[in-house]
Design an enzyme around this catalytic site. Structure first.
Site, short mmCIF file in Angstrom:
data_model
loop_
_atom_site.label_atom_id
_atom_site.label_comp_id
_atom_site.label_asym_id
_atom_site.label_seq_id
_atom_site.Cartn_x
_atom_site.Cartn_y
_atom_site.Cartn_z
N SER A 168 0.55 11.67 18.47
CA SER A 168 -0.11 11.17 17.22
C SER A 168 -1.19 12.15 16.53
CB SER A 168 -1.06 9.94 17.50
OG SER A 168 -1.82 10.21 18.51
N ASN A 225 -8.87 4.14 25.15
CA ASN A 225 -8.62 2.64 24.51
C ASN A 225 -9.93 2.31 23.81
OD1 ASN A 225 -6.19 2.84 25.72
ND2 ASN A 225 -6.42 1.21 27.02
N THR A 228 -1.84 -16.29 -23.51
CA THR A 228 -1.55 -16.95 -22.26
C THR A 228 0.20 -16.81 -22.32
OG1 THR A 228 -1.16 -19.19 -23.43
CG2 THR A 228 -3.18 -18.71 -22.36
N HIS A 229 0.69 -16.57 -21.28
CA HIS A 229 2.25 -16.54 -21.19
C HIS A 229 2.64 -15.09 -21.96
CE1 HIS A 229 2.38 -20.82 -20.00
NE2 HIS A 229 1.47 -20.73 -20.98
N SER A 235 6.94 13.96 -22.36
CA SER A 235 8.36 13.77 -21.87
C SER A 235 9.26 15.15 -21.93
CB SER A 235 9.10 12.62 -22.72
OG SER A 235 10.55 12.95 -22.49
N LYS A 239 6.68 11.54 -27.22
CA LYS A 239 6.00 10.81 -26.02
C LYS A 239 4.76 11.18 -25.39
CE LYS A 239 8.05 7.60 -24.20
NZ LYS A 239 9.30 7.68 -23.35
N ASN A 278 3.25 9.29 -22.35
CA ASN A 278 3.31 8.18 -21.18
C ASN A 278 2.37 7.96 -20.40
OD1 ASN A 278 6.05 7.93 -22.18
ND2 ASN A 278 6.64 9.64 -20.74
N GLU A 282 0.66 3.59 -14.83
CA GLU A 282 1.95 2.98 -13.91
C GLU A 282 1.97 3.46 -12.74
OE1 GLU A 282 5.51 4.40 -16.59
OE2 GLU A 282 4.00 5.56 -17.38
N TYR A 306 -4.66 -3.47 25.26
CA TYR A 306 -4.21 -2.41 24.13
C TYR A 306 -2.74 -2.16 24.49
CZ TYR A 306 -3.28 2.25 22.67
OH TYR A 306 -2.57 3.34 21.69
N GLN A 349 -0.88 2.17 17.93
CA GLN A 349 -1.05 3.58 17.53
C GLN A 349 -0.52 3.84 16.23
OE1 GLN A 349 -0.77 7.27 20.20
NE2 GLN A 349 1.23 7.61 18.96
N LYS A 385 -2.47 3.66 12.24
CA LYS A 385 -3.13 4.72 11.45
C LYS A 385 -2.50 5.16 10.18
CE LYS A 385 -5.04 5.81 15.76
NZ LYS A 385 -4.35 4.83 16.29
N1 ARG Z 1 -3.45 7.62 20.38
C1 ARG Z 1 -3.90 6.37 20.86
C2 ARG Z 1 -3.97 5.38 19.53
O1 ARG Z 1 -3.94 5.97 18.48
C3 ARG Z 1 -5.05 6.30 21.42
C4 ARG Z 1 -5.17 5.64 22.77
C5 ARG Z 1 -4.13 5.88 23.78
N2 ARG Z 1 -4.24 5.08 24.88
C6 ARG Z 1 -3.71 4.98 25.92
N3 ARG Z 1 -3.83 4.41 26.75
N4 ARG Z 1 -2.49 5.55 25.80
O2 ARG Z 1 -3.82 4.15 19.83
#
Ligand code: ARG
Length: 476
Positions: free
Chosen positions: A37, A124, A169-170, A291, A297, A299, A304, A331, A336, A339
Site C-alpha cells: 500500500s 492495526n 419549480t420544475h 472550444s 464559445k 464553456n 461542469e 481487522y 486497506q 485509503k
Molecule cells: N497497510 C495496512 C492498511 O492500510 C496497515 C495495517 C496492516 N495490518 C496488518 N496486520 N497487515 O490497512
C-alpha cells in the site's frame, strides 16, 4: 502496449524482514504487488511519525522503554521525516506500507532501539490512528473552505439583495424572487454541510492507540497519555472496535457526498444561467474555457467538473460501505482498500469547494435579463389571486380560478396580465378595482413576500446580516 505479465512466479527472495521469522521464502511477485500500500499510504507519513513519537514518549513515561532509547527513537524519526520531506527517502514496495518503511529506516539509522518502538503496538491500531489524524486535519481544512464559500455567497447575496430573477419549480417560471435570496439558500445548505463535518469530527476524535493487534497489551501502557498528546478527546473504549472501526471514513464520505451533491446543484445552476438562452450571469475568462473548433464559445468547464466529480465522491462512499459490509471483527486486509477512495474523494471535494468559491466570487449577474424573464409567463398570477383574497374576500380556491381565467384571456391576446383593461378584468370578476394593477409588477411581488424566510429585499438584507453572525462569527 506490452501485455501485462500474468504468469504467477514465486519469488526466490528472502522472507520479509519485518515479519518473516517463520518463513523460508519471500512472497510471490503478485503477492507483493497486491499487498503493498506504500504507493498511496506514504501520504500518511507525517501522521505515522507523529503517532510514533507520542507512542515512544508514552513507553518511556511508563518505564517500558529507557529514556535513552526514547531519545534515539525520536531523533531517528525526525531524521526519517526530513528525509521524506526532502525527497531523499527511498520507499520500498517490499516493506509493504508506510509503517514498515518508516520503522525499517529508523532501525537502519539508530540500530536496535528502532526495533523497540513497536512494543505494545500493531499496524492495526497504527493505521487506524494515522487515518484518524489525517482525516481530522482534512475535515478542519474543508470546514474552513466551506466557510469561505459561505462568505462568498453572503457577500454576493448582499450585492444582489434586490436583484429580481425568476424563481423556478420544475424549471418552469414560478414566482419572482431575488437573486440574493437564491444565493442565501446555498448558504443554508453549506451550513448544514459544515455541521455534519464538525459532527463526524467529534465522533472521530478518539484514539485507537493501545488496542495493539486487537486485544490490548500486556505492557503497562497508558492510552490516555497518547490520546492526550495527539489531541484526541479520549482513548477508544474497546480494543476490538478500535482496530475494526472505519465509521469515521464512512461518515466523512457520507458528509462529503451530500456536500458534493449540494455543490453540483449550484454548479448546474451556473451552467444553466450562463447558457445563451438564459444569459442570467456571465463568468469571466478566469472560469471559462474556449472550444478548439467554435471560436465564440465560453464553456463553464469548472462548474461542469464540480457537477461531475460527485460521481467519484459518492462512488467512494459506496465503495467504503461495500468494503465494510459483512466484515467480521476485527481487522481485515480488506480495510486497506479504504485509503484510495478516501484520498481521492477528499482531494476532489477540496477542488470542487475551491472552484465553486472562485466562481461565486467571479460571476456577474445580468439584472435586466433576469428581470425580463422574471416578468414573463404570468409570474405574478399568484399576486393577483392573493389580492382577490385580501381585497375582495374571495376564498383562495375561487381566487385561483378567477385568476386562471384572466391568465387565459391575456394569453389568448398575447399580453401580460397588467395589459388587460379594467373592463376586461371586471367582466370576469366585477369587484376588481384599479388598485389591482399595483400588485402586478415583479417589484411589488417580491417586496410583498416579507414572511419569515421570504424573498423580499428587506428580508434578504436582514438575512445577510444574520447569516454573517450565524456562520462567519459576524466577521466580514
Ligand atoms: N497497510 C495496512 C492498511 O492500510 C496497515 C495495517 C496492516 N495490518 C496488518 N496486520 N497487515 O490497512
Amino acid at each position: 502496449m506490452a501485455r501485462q505479465k500474468t504468469r504467477i512466479r514465486k519469488a526466490k527472495a528472502d522472507p520479509n524482514a519485518m515479519w518473516g521469522g517463520r518463513y523460508s521464502l519471500g512472497p510471490a511477485e503478485i503477492m507483493e504487488k497486491i499487498n503493498a500500500s506504500i504507493d498511496f499510504d506514504r501520504r500518511l507519513y507525517a501522521q505515522d511519525i507523529a503517532g510514533s513519537m507520542a507512542h515512544a514518549d508514552m513507553l518511556v513515561a511508563q518505564g517500558i522503554l529507557t529514556a535513552k532509547d526514547g531519545q534515539a527513537i525520536k531523533r531517528g524519526l525526525k531524521q526519517v521525516r526530513s528525509e521524506i520531506e526532502s525527497g531523499k527517502f527511498r520507499f520500498s514496495t517490499k516493506l509493504e506500507d508506510i509503517h514498515f518503511n518508516v520503522e525499517a529506516r529508523l532501525t537502519a539509522l539508530i540500530g536496535s532501539a528502532g526495533g523497540r518502538l513497536h512494543t505494545a503496538r500493531s499496524r492495526n491500531d497504527q493505521i487506524a490512528l494515522d487515518v484518524r489524524l489525517w482525516l481530522r486535519d482534512t475535515v478542519d481544512r474543508l470546514e474552513a473552505m466551506l466557510r469561505d464559500l459561505q462568505k462568498a455567497l453572503i457577500d454576493r447575496a448582499e450585492e444582489y439583495a434586490a436583484t429580481i430573477m425568476p424563481g423556478f419549480t420544475h424549471l418552469q417560471t414560478a414566482q419572482p424572487i431575488t437573486f440574493g435570496h437564491h444565493l442565501l439558500a446555498y448558504v443554508e445548505m453549506v451550513g448544514r454541510d459544515r455541521s455534519r463535518l464538525r459532527d463526524c469530527r467529534e465522533r472521530m476524535n478518539e484514539s485507537p492507540l493501545g488496542a495493539a493487534a486487537l486485544a490490548g497489551s500486556p505492557h503497562p501502557i497508558d492510552p490516555r497519555k497518547t490520546a492526550k498528546a495527539l489531541g484526541f478527546d479520549r482513548p477508544m473504549a474497546n480494543s476490538l472496535d478500535a482496530v475494526s472501526d472505519r465509521d469515521y471514513v464512512v461518515e466523512f464520505l457520507g458528509a462529503a457526498s451530500l456536500t458534493a451533491v449540494h455543490l453540483s446543484r449550484l454548479a448546474e445552476e451556473i451552467v444553466i444561467w450562463c447558457s445563451a438562452p438564459f444569459r442570467f450571469i456571465a463568468l469571466s475568462d478566469a472560469f471559462t474555457t474556449g472550444s478548439s473548433i467554435m471560436p465564440q464559445k465560453r464553456n463553464p468547464d469548472a462548474a461542469e467538473l464540480a457537477r461531475g466529480k460527485v460521481g467519484r465522491i459518492v462512488g467512494a462512499f459506496v465503495a467504503l460501505c461495500t468494503i465494510m459490509k459483512g466484515l467480521p471483527l476485527t481487522y481485515g486486509k480488506d480495510m486497506q482498500e479504504d485509503k484510495e477512495p478516501l484520498f481521492d474523494a477528499a482531494d476532489a471535494l477540496e477542488l470542487c469547494v475551491a472552484a465553486m468559491t472562485g466562481m461565486v466570487r467571479d460571476l456577474k449577474a445580468n439584472p435586466e435579463r433576469m428581470r425580463a424573464v422574471a416578468a414573463a409567463d404570468y409570474s405574478v398570477a399568484t399576486d393577483l389571486a392573493d389580492w382577490l383574497v385580501r381585497t375582495v374576500g374571495l376564498p383562495f380556491r375561487q381566487a385561483h380560478h378567477v385568476t386562471g381565467t384572466l391568465v387565459g384571456k391575456a394569453a389568448a391576446k398575447g399580453v401580460d396580465l397588467d395589459k388587460l383593461s379594467l373592463a376586461e378584468m371586471q367582466a370576469v370578476e366585477p369587484r376588481i378595482t384599479r388598485a389591482v394593477y399595483r400588485v402586478l409588477t415583479v417589484e411589488a411581488s417580491v417586496a410583498a413576500r416579507k414572511s419569515l424566510g421570504g424573498t423580499a429585499p428587506v428580508n434578504v438584507a436582514r438575512a445577510v446580516e444574520e447569516a454573517r453572525r450565524r456562520f462567519l462569527g459576524s466577521g466580514r
